[in-house]
Motif scaffolding. Structure first.
Motif, PDB file in Angstrom:
ATOM      1  N   ILE A 104       0.849  -1.211   0.000  1.00 20.18           N
ATOM      2  CA  ILE A 104       0.000   0.000   0.000  1.00 20.18           C
ATOM      3  C   ILE A 104       0.876   1.249   0.000  1.00 20.18           C
ATOM      4  O   ILE A 104       0.555   2.246  -0.646  1.00 20.18           O
ATOM      5  N   ARG A 105       2.019   1.187   0.712  1.00 15.82           N
ATOM      6  CA  ARG A 105       2.919   2.343   0.775  1.00 15.82           C
ATOM      7  C   ARG A 105       3.758   2.550  -0.486  1.00 15.82           C
ATOM      8  O   ARG A 105       4.359   3.608  -0.655  1.00 15.82           O
ATOM      9  N   GLY A 115       3.373   5.571  -6.020  1.00 15.99           N
ATOM     10  CA  GLY A 115       2.509   5.561  -7.191  1.00 15.99           C
ATOM     11  C   GLY A 115       1.183   4.864  -6.988  1.00 15.99           C
ATOM     12  O   GLY A 115       0.324   4.914  -7.857  1.00 15.99           O
ATOM     13  N   GLY A 116       1.029   4.183  -5.844  1.00 15.45           N
ATOM     14  CA  GLY A 116      -0.255   3.538  -5.561  1.00 15.45           C
ATOM     15  C   GLY A 116      -0.593   2.389  -6.482  1.00 15.45           C
ATOM     16  O   GLY A 116      -1.762   2.015  -6.617  1.00 15.45           O
ATOM     17  N   ALA A 174      -0.403  -0.784  -6.317  1.00 20.20           N
ATOM     18  CA  ALA A 174      -1.079  -1.961  -5.762  1.00 20.20           C
ATOM     19  C   ALA A 174      -2.563  -1.710  -5.529  1.00 20.20           C
ATOM     20  O   ALA A 174      -3.325  -2.650  -5.306  1.00 20.20           O
ATOM     21  N   MET A 175      -2.974  -0.440  -5.577  1.00 18.15           N
ATOM     22  CA  MET A 175      -4.399  -0.116  -5.391  1.00 18.15           C
ATOM     23  C   MET A 175      -5.107   0.138  -6.728  1.00 18.15           C
ATOM     24  O   MET A 175      -6.317   0.245  -6.783  1.00 18.15           O
ATOM     25  N   GLN A 176      -4.344   0.251  -7.784  1.00 17.42           N
ATOM     26  CA  GLN A 176      -4.861   0.595  -9.121  1.00 17.42           C
ATOM     27  C   GLN A 176      -5.265  -0.675  -9.882  1.00 17.42           C
ATOM     28  O   GLN A 176      -5.052  -1.784  -9.397  1.00 17.42           O
ATOM     29  N   TYR A 177      -5.814  -0.518 -11.054  1.00 18.52           N
ATOM     30  CA  TYR A 177      -6.051  -1.653 -11.942  1.00 18.52           C
ATOM     31  C   TYR A 177      -4.719  -2.314 -12.311  1.00 18.52           C
ATOM     32  O   TYR A 177      -3.656  -1.678 -12.262  1.00 18.52           O
ATOM     33  N   ALA A 178      -4.793  -3.578 -12.692  1.00 18.18           N
ATOM     34  CA  ALA A 178      -3.600  -4.348 -13.062  1.00 18.18           C
ATOM     35  C   ALA A 178      -3.942  -5.237 -14.256  1.00 18.18           C
ATOM     36  O   ALA A 178      -5.116  -5.408 -14.582  1.00 18.18           O
ATOM     37  N   SER A 189      -7.835  -9.168  -7.483  1.00 18.04           N
ATOM     38  CA  SER A 189      -7.464  -7.982  -6.701  1.00 18.04           C
ATOM     39  C   SER A 189      -5.965  -7.671  -6.805  1.00 18.04           C
ATOM     40  O   SER A 189      -5.120  -8.502  -6.466  1.00 18.04           O
ATOM     41  N   THR A 190      -5.662  -6.450  -7.246  1.00 17.83           N
ATOM     42  CA  THR A 190      -4.262  -6.034  -7.338  1.00 17.83           C
ATOM     43  C   THR A 190      -3.586  -6.098  -5.972  1.00 17.83           C
ATOM     44  O   THR A 190      -2.442  -6.572  -5.853  1.00 17.83           O
ATOM     45  N   LEU A 191      -4.277  -5.600  -4.946  1.00 20.52           N
ATOM     46  CA  LEU A 191      -3.707  -5.612  -3.591  1.00 20.52           C
ATOM     47  C   LEU A 191      -3.334  -7.028  -3.163  1.00 20.52           C
ATOM     48  O   LEU A 191      -2.244  -7.257  -2.622  1.00 20.52           O
ATOM     49  N   ASN A 192      -4.224  -7.976  -3.406  1.00 22.81           N
ATOM     50  CA  ASN A 192      -3.954  -9.342  -2.964  1.00 22.81           C
ATOM     51  C   ASN A 192      -2.851  -9.999  -3.792  1.00 22.81           C
ATOM     52  O   ASN A 192      -2.047 -10.771  -3.264  1.00 22.81           O
ATOM     53  N   TYR A 226      -8.944   4.819 -15.555  1.00 23.17           N
ATOM     54  CA  TYR A 226      -8.278   4.756 -14.256  1.00 23.17           C
ATOM     55  C   TYR A 226      -8.629   5.963 -13.399  1.00 23.17           C
ATOM     56  O   TYR A 226      -8.558   7.097 -13.873  1.00 23.17           O
ATOM     57  N   ALA A 248      -4.559   7.930  -9.082  1.00 25.27           N
ATOM     58  CA  ALA A 248      -3.895   7.179  -8.006  1.00 25.27           C
ATOM     59  C   ALA A 248      -3.350   8.098  -6.918  1.00 25.27           C
ATOM     60  O   ALA A 248      -3.172   7.666  -5.775  1.00 25.27           O
ATOM     61  N   PHE A 299      -5.718   8.187  -3.901  1.00 21.96           N
ATOM     62  CA  PHE A 299      -6.087   6.974  -3.155  1.00 21.96           C
ATOM     63  C   PHE A 299      -5.866   7.206  -1.652  1.00 21.96           C
ATOM     64  O   PHE A 299      -4.825   7.744  -1.256  1.00 21.96           O
ATOM     65  N   GLN A 308     -17.118  -9.492  -7.119  1.00 22.72           N
ATOM     66  CA  GLN A 308     -15.721  -9.238  -7.471  1.00 22.72           C
ATOM     67  C   GLN A 308     -15.717  -8.095  -8.506  1.00 22.72           C
ATOM     68  O   GLN A 308     -15.507  -8.319  -9.706  1.00 22.72           O
ATOM     69  N   VAL A 366     -10.771   2.379  -4.173  1.00 18.43           N
ATOM     70  CA  VAL A 366      -9.670   2.018  -5.083  1.00 18.43           C
ATOM     71  C   VAL A 366     -10.083   0.802  -5.919  1.00 18.43           C
ATOM     72  O   VAL A 366     -10.770  -0.096  -5.416  1.00 18.43           O
ATOM     73  N   PRO A 367      -9.657   0.767  -7.185  1.00 13.55           N
ATOM     74  CA  PRO A 367     -10.005  -0.374  -8.052  1.00 13.55           C
ATOM     75  C   PRO A 367      -9.368  -1.681  -7.581  1.00 13.55           C
ATOM     76  O   PRO A 367      -9.930  -2.758  -7.797  1.00 13.55           O
ATOM     77  N   GLY A 368      -8.184  -1.582  -6.954  1.00 13.29           N
ATOM     78  CA  GLY A 368      -7.418  -2.779  -6.605  1.00 13.29           C
ATOM     79  C   GLY A 368      -8.084  -3.664  -5.569  1.00 13.29           C
ATOM     80  O   GLY A 368      -7.664  -4.797  -5.368  1.00 13.29           O
ATOM     81  N   ARG A 404     -11.275  -4.564  -5.865  1.00  9.12           N
ATOM     82  CA  ARG A 404     -12.254  -5.364  -6.628  1.00  9.12           C
ATOM     83  C   ARG A 404     -13.497  -5.652  -5.793  1.00  9.12           C
ATOM     84  O   ARG A 404     -13.906  -6.820  -5.639  1.00  9.12           O
ATOM     85  N   ASN A 455     -10.401  -8.176   1.594  1.00  6.28           N
ATOM     86  CA  ASN A 455     -10.823  -6.938   0.947  1.00  6.28           C
ATOM     87  C   ASN A 455     -12.213  -6.507   1.406  1.00  6.28           C
ATOM     88  O   ASN A 455     -12.481  -5.311   1.543  1.00  6.28           O
TER      89      ASN A 455
END
Lengths: 397, 397
Positions: free
Chosen positions: A55-56, A59-60, A62-66, A269-272, B36, B39, B42, B98, B239-241, B243, B272
């Motif tokens: 998360i830190r 550019g963020g 991990a929270m954005q689309y992937a 999920s990008t974060l996961n 998008y 970011a 976020f 999701q 945030v999108p990440g 989902r 999430n």
């Protein structure tokens, strides 16, 4: 308004035992029902750290689309896990999934027209039948013994069913039986798939939780014609709540599955994905799995000891070399669903999964799937003793 | 081996512009392509805190399996968001998804047999067509104007297509056009759906990013017969990440979608869902959305100012009251796909999404979807100036 549903919804129905299983969620019940890993062994501190750091990250990202195929670094890491396990694999052979359950849905969607045949083990994983049903397959179920799916019977079935499109198998510590497919049968299964031009769907959620015997090669590693779709998962070896699984398949198959991924949910999920990837970079998954293997081996032994001590002699159970389940078989005439509803839940205060639900074609009433990973040793002893007492009081059927 | 695919895969094909869009990922390109969110806005510190606390929570519940319908607390919170937005909703009317993309897949699966008709806006969201295609629909596309889908044309289409099963609409700040469906047309659309016995699929990812004009009631709030399936999402407002999206629908519909959820991927990520739920309990989502609205309004103005300054006079753009996109229309004869490939990407170093891909039936070549949320104001000015210069140099078509 009464909605007009598509024909594919005909087999999309609530599980017959949904309400029964919901009763098992009562905390005063000792539940051997779910396929839950032991939450006390979750690597919480490590996950807290990797979530914090992704998360830190600047550019963020991990929270954005992937990318819908999965984060490139994670695909590399999964390919490396596959290679370490003896299965040739490149990063581009990997599709990250929302749990391996999603791979069951995609495989059926991709391969099965209404009326086409899916060949399964008998019994088989209920969640797979639920995933396959919207594709409107017919099922042919192959009997099992202590070496897994009987491939002699598989051969007969493939010969008799030219519309067989897919063989679904959980070769390692099968759900629900705990049984492992022998090496000889793995080879025979691949030879038959080649001969009859059928896709093999290899589902391996428990594969790395082996606590006895020798690791056998994946079906994918024995695949000579690019016809095995291998599904893997972090749910049992890391945590289920991440919902990270994967498929490994030949490009012609994986490309189509990747298109179905975009259609189904855009991406995992990008974060996961990022947290899982950082966990793999920073921590030793193998060491964590060793911890799980030791714990589950011990719990399995505690459970089988308690069963030998408390259950009537005419109840047999499998002795799995890994995974989360043993499979109890009661004498003919015993109805494990009725016993759970009338005795186990209300009187013994114990839950299991009645076996009937795992049979795709002809339901056998006299079995139960019993999980040993989720409960503490004390609760295992207590629950099995209560169940054994109830079984003895019920007397011979 | 050449696999035998199911018939439903016939329309499951790579997007014609996939490779073109991939070029936009080059960091030296100013991309107005993706949908998008920004970011830099976020809420990273808050997410770090809620992930930490849900991972630390006793018992490891946020890492374990969870109910496939979604965490009960999150369903309550989403129902409250709906009610605050003027749409009656109980927690049991909510299915956690999701991302709302998953709701597009489920709605088509549930309602559409091969050859059944899905009615869409013309143009419409490409991701919806991708989600619907495996259900093998026919499409009927309804022309739009500044008030959204032309419901007079919708009436003609419903009369002419007795197999119409579903009307798909993005009523607020539509993707790709940025246009909003007027109140009068919302009411007319519902009346027509009732009259012709059709389900309405209302997709609202941008709904809360309104920065001008007055909020209009959701179609679901105007639904008199339980025939609107409402889809919502945290992707654009959080945030999108993560989902995390949701469906709200009448019980007869939601029950079937819940069964499809179990089949498709068992459940959305527990981590999430738990983190989103704790975020909503602990922080002020409305205040965060206000920040987004102010930022995106300003970016939209910067972009439209730059377009007025730099684009040829014969290019028109929509002036959206919210959301992430404006829609540029070039003179007849202009090919936005060819221009992107031959000029915008290689020479101007700017990307957008060529409009042709958004038309379900008859592709119109002379449009482009331009996103203003993802880039900084400086990059918006720079990119639009470069694109305008390239357009002027190309001259009249």
């Amino acid at each position: 308004m009464s909605p007009h549903f598509a024909q594919r919804m005909e087999k999309v129905e609530p599980s017959a035992i949904k309400e029964l299983l919901a009763l098992g969620a009562d905390p005063s019940i000792i539940s051997f029902g779910g396929g839950y890993p032991d939450a006390s062994l979750f690597p919480a501190a490590q996950l807290e750290q990797v979530f914090r750091d992704v998360i830190r990250a600047p550019g963020g990202a991990a929270m954005q689309y992937a990318p819908s195929d999965g984060l490139p670094r994670l695909r590399e890491q999964i390919a490396a896990l596959m290679v370490n396990d003896g299965t040739p694999c490149r990063p581009e052979d990997v599709l990250v999934l929302q749990g391996s359950q999603q791979g069951l849905d995609f495989a059926a969607k991709m391969l099965v027209d209404p009326g086409d045949v899916i060949v399964t083990e008998d019994p088989t994983f209920l969640g797979a039948l639920i995933a396959f049903n919207p594709s409107q397959p017919a099922y042919v179920a192959i009997p099992m013994d202590a070496d897994g799916m009987r491939t002699d019977a598989l051969e007969v079935a493939l010969k008799a069913n030219p519309r067989a499109r897919m063989i679904y198998t959980v070769p390692d510590f099968q759900n629900p039986t705990g049984v492992t497919l022998s090496l000889e049968r793995r080879k025979h299964l691949i030879a038959l798939a080649n001969q009859y031009d059928v896709i093999v769907l290899e589902d391996t959620p428990y594969r790395h939780i082996r606590f006895a015997g020798e690791t056998l090669p994946t079906l994918k590693s024995l695949d000579t014609q690019g016809r095995v779709i291998h599904l893997g998962s972090f749910s049992k070896v890391l945590v289920p709540g991440l919902r990270i699984g994967w498929a490994v398949a030949a490009p012609a198959l994986l490309e189509k599955m990747a298109l179905l991924k975009v259609a189904a949910d855009t991406q995992t999920s990008t974060l996961n994905m990022a947290a899982t990837s950082l966990f793999l970079d920073r921590f030793d998954l193998t060491a964590h799995i060793d911890l799980l293997r030791r714990s589950y081996r011990h719990k399995k032994e505690v459970m089988l000891d308690a069963i030998r001590q408390h259950f009537p002699q005419d109840v047999t159970v499998t002795d799995p070399e890994g995974g989360l389940f043993t499979w109890a078989s009661f004498p003919a005439g015993f109805d494990a669903t009725a016993f759970m509803r009338d005795v186990a839940l209300p009187l013994a205060r114990v839950a299991y999964v009645p076996g009937a639900t795992f049979f795709p074609v002809d339901e056998q009433p006299n079995h139960a799937r019993i999980n040993y990973s989720a409960q503490s040793e004390d609760r295992i002893r207590e629950g099995i003793a209560a169940l054994g007492k109830a079984l003895r009081q019920a007397g011979p059927v």
